[in-house]
Design an enzyme around this catalytic site. Structure first.
Site, mmCIF file in Angstrom:
data_model
loop_
_atom_site.group_PDB
_atom_site.id
_atom_site.type_symbol
_atom_site.label_atom_id
_atom_site.label_comp_id
_atom_site.label_asym_id
_atom_site.label_seq_id
_atom_site.Cartn_x
_atom_site.Cartn_y
_atom_site.Cartn_z
ATOM 1 N N HIS A 175 -115.847 4.485 -31.996
ATOM 2 C CA HIS A 175 -116.097 4.299 -33.428
ATOM 3 C C HIS A 175 -115.486 5.391 -34.301
ATOM 4 C CE1 HIS A 175 -118.086 2.811 -36.958
ATOM 5 N NE2 HIS A 175 -118.820 3.900 -37.106
ATOM 6 N N SER A 219 -116.358 5.098 -40.695
ATOM 7 C CA SER A 219 -117.632 4.414 -40.566
ATOM 8 C C SER A 219 -118.126 3.947 -41.942
ATOM 9 C CB SER A 219 -118.641 5.323 -39.872
ATOM 10 O OG SER A 219 -119.819 4.631 -39.544
ATOM 11 N N ASP A 254 -114.482 0.088 -30.084
ATOM 12 C CA ASP A 254 -115.653 0.141 -30.954
ATOM 13 C C ASP A 254 -116.120 -1.283 -31.222
ATOM 14 O OD1 ASP A 254 -117.588 0.696 -32.876
ATOM 15 O OD2 ASP A 254 -116.118 0.804 -34.498
#
Length: 469
Positions: A446, A175, A390
């Site tokens: 994600h 991330s 994602d």
């Protein structure tokens, strides 16, 4: 100079402000821990005023030979414990047996610590259990300061743990860590070339669904939505034509583009960006009738992470965010904090992801593509992976900036398998001794290991061993 003597010299040089403790048991886990867990603080910055907290877990294989990996969670402001308990660490919460606000822990059979020694860090300061004695010295945090603090942390940690100086070193994260990891790797590389001690045995880095070039990342969401049938062919073609491929920094006077993007937003506004197949169930106010498109709405932030009243939870569909409630309860238990040797009174409340830090954090590096480009000359091994469901950091945006590095295609796009089933797709690039493997994880969101732990464990195990995925 022996490693021990070298370490003693560097301890004097750095004046390391460090404390560390071996943890043999934890409340909520039955019996003794079947792995070595160490927690502690490393002081960085002026007068070691910033105290960065970490969890270090030795490899369950052969720690003296296994890679050493520093792992950063995203956010910015998400604790290393989030990655430890929900993604790649040896512990996870036992939801079926956690009652009466007493979270129970169990072993994760797909922990990456089976093949690597991992340092999970609470960084930057203000994350997790990390704290500072004087916030006045840090009125704002940014990517540059965060990277510098973490680099200093790693140097001091290695001096304090000289037995790991010669293990192959990797820096990893997912991330928002996609912003700071390449900067840290560049700092390590520069330090090694400049002869700074300790010399680090840096071999490469690992990134999952990484924030890299935010405009490019967010701009790829329209194409992703089309590829996943969230918008139809006609709307995609019209939006692409009228917006000229620019969906983030839009001219408000371009009425055709604005209209198309309002239609796009109408199609995706109730989609969970982090895993498009899962419910989007963060609390929201009713939609206004005359809702209009705005770039900030289209660039939706991560779903909020709150401790919801139980009455609200009953009326909502299952939401992955409810899994995070147990970490909030667990880490704020004074018995747990004592077991982890957290400095009493150093923080007001532990939160998995510190939203207040996020609101004050300055994103002073808009793109790290240039760092990736610089590192292609260093001969490192790089693994980048994307959960292919994602939408917050779509795989189509990641593949675009990887292709911009102008590397040589070594092996074409092909499936990789786990238990005779397609686990995703992979492609490999090289440039001299440098090699970059890019992999998708089929069906993952994600934070891919949180969604597909078995497949991601197979991926990292093979990659560390230099086997084809």
């Amino acid at each position: 100079m022996t490693a021990l003597l070298q370490a003693l010299v560097l301890v004097l040089l750095f004046r390391i402000a460090a404390s560390r403790f071996n943890i043999t048991s934890l409340p909520g886990f039955p019996g003794d821990l079947p792995f070595r867990l160490e927690t502690g603080y490393i002081g960085v910055g002026d007068s070691d005023n910033v105290q960065l907290f970490y969890y270090f877990i030795e490899s369950e294989g052969t720690p003296e030979n296994a890679p050493l990996m520093l792992w950063l969670s995203g956010g910015p402001g998400c604790s290393g414990f989030s990655a430890l308990a929900y993604e790649i660490g040896p512990l996870s919460f036992d939801y079926a047996h956690s009652f009466d606000n007493k979270p129970q822990l169990k072993l994760n059979p797909y922990s990456w610590t089976k093949v690597a020694n991992i340092i999970f860090i609470d960084a930057p300061v203000g994350t997790g259990f990390s704290y500072t004695n004087s916030w006045e010295e840090y009125p704002t945090l940014n990517d540059t300061i965060s990277s510098a603090q973490t680099y200093e942390f790693l140097r001091k940690w290695l001096v304090d743990h000289p037995s790991f100086l010669y293990n192959p070193l990797y820096v990893g994260g997912d991330s928002y860590a996609g912003k700071v990891v390449p900067i840290i790797v560049q700092e390590i590389s520069n330090g090694n070339e400049d002869g700074l001690e300790p010399q680090m045995n840096l071999k490469g880095y690992v990134l999952g669904n990484p924030v890299t070039d935010q405009e490019r990342d967010e701009n790829s969401r329209v194409l992703f939505a089309y590829l996943k049938a969230l918008i139809d062919h006609g709307l995609y073609q019209s939006t692409k034509r009228n917006c000229k491929g620019e969906y983030v920094n839009v001219d408000p006077n371009n009425a055709l583009c604005v209209y198309d993007l309002e239609r796009v937003n109408e199609c995706i506004e109730d989609i969970n960006l982090q895993q498009i197949l899962e419910p989007k169930c963060n609390p929201q106010s009713p939609k206004p009738i005359d809702r209009k498109w705005h770039p900030q709405e289209f660039s939706e932030k991560d779903p909020i992470d709150l401790l919801l009243p139980s009455s609200q939870l009953v009326s909502m569909p299952w939401c992955r965010a409810t899994n995070y409630i147990l970490s909030q309860i667990w880490a704020n238990d004074k018995t747990i904090q004592s077991a982890l040797h957290v400095v009493q009174g150093s923080i007001k409340e532990w939160v998995r992801c510190n939203d207040s830090l996020t609101s004050s954090y300055v994103q002073d590096v808009s793109s790290t593509v240039g760092y990736h480009q610089n590192l292609t000359t260093k001969g490192y091994r790089v693994l980048i992976y994307s959960g292919d469901h994602d939408m917050s950091i779509p795989y189509v945006g990641t593949t675009t900036w990887i292709e911009s590095l102008n590397l040589t295609l070594d092996s074409q796009w092909n499936p990789w398998f786990v238990n005779a089933q397609i686990a995703g797709y992979k492609v490999k690039y090289t440039l001299g001794k440098y090699e970059l493997t890019y992999a998708t994880v089929k069906g993952a969101g994600h934070t891919a290991p949180e969604f597909n732990p078995k497949e991601c464990f197979a991926m990292i195990s093979r990659w560390f061993a230099a086997y084809p995925l």
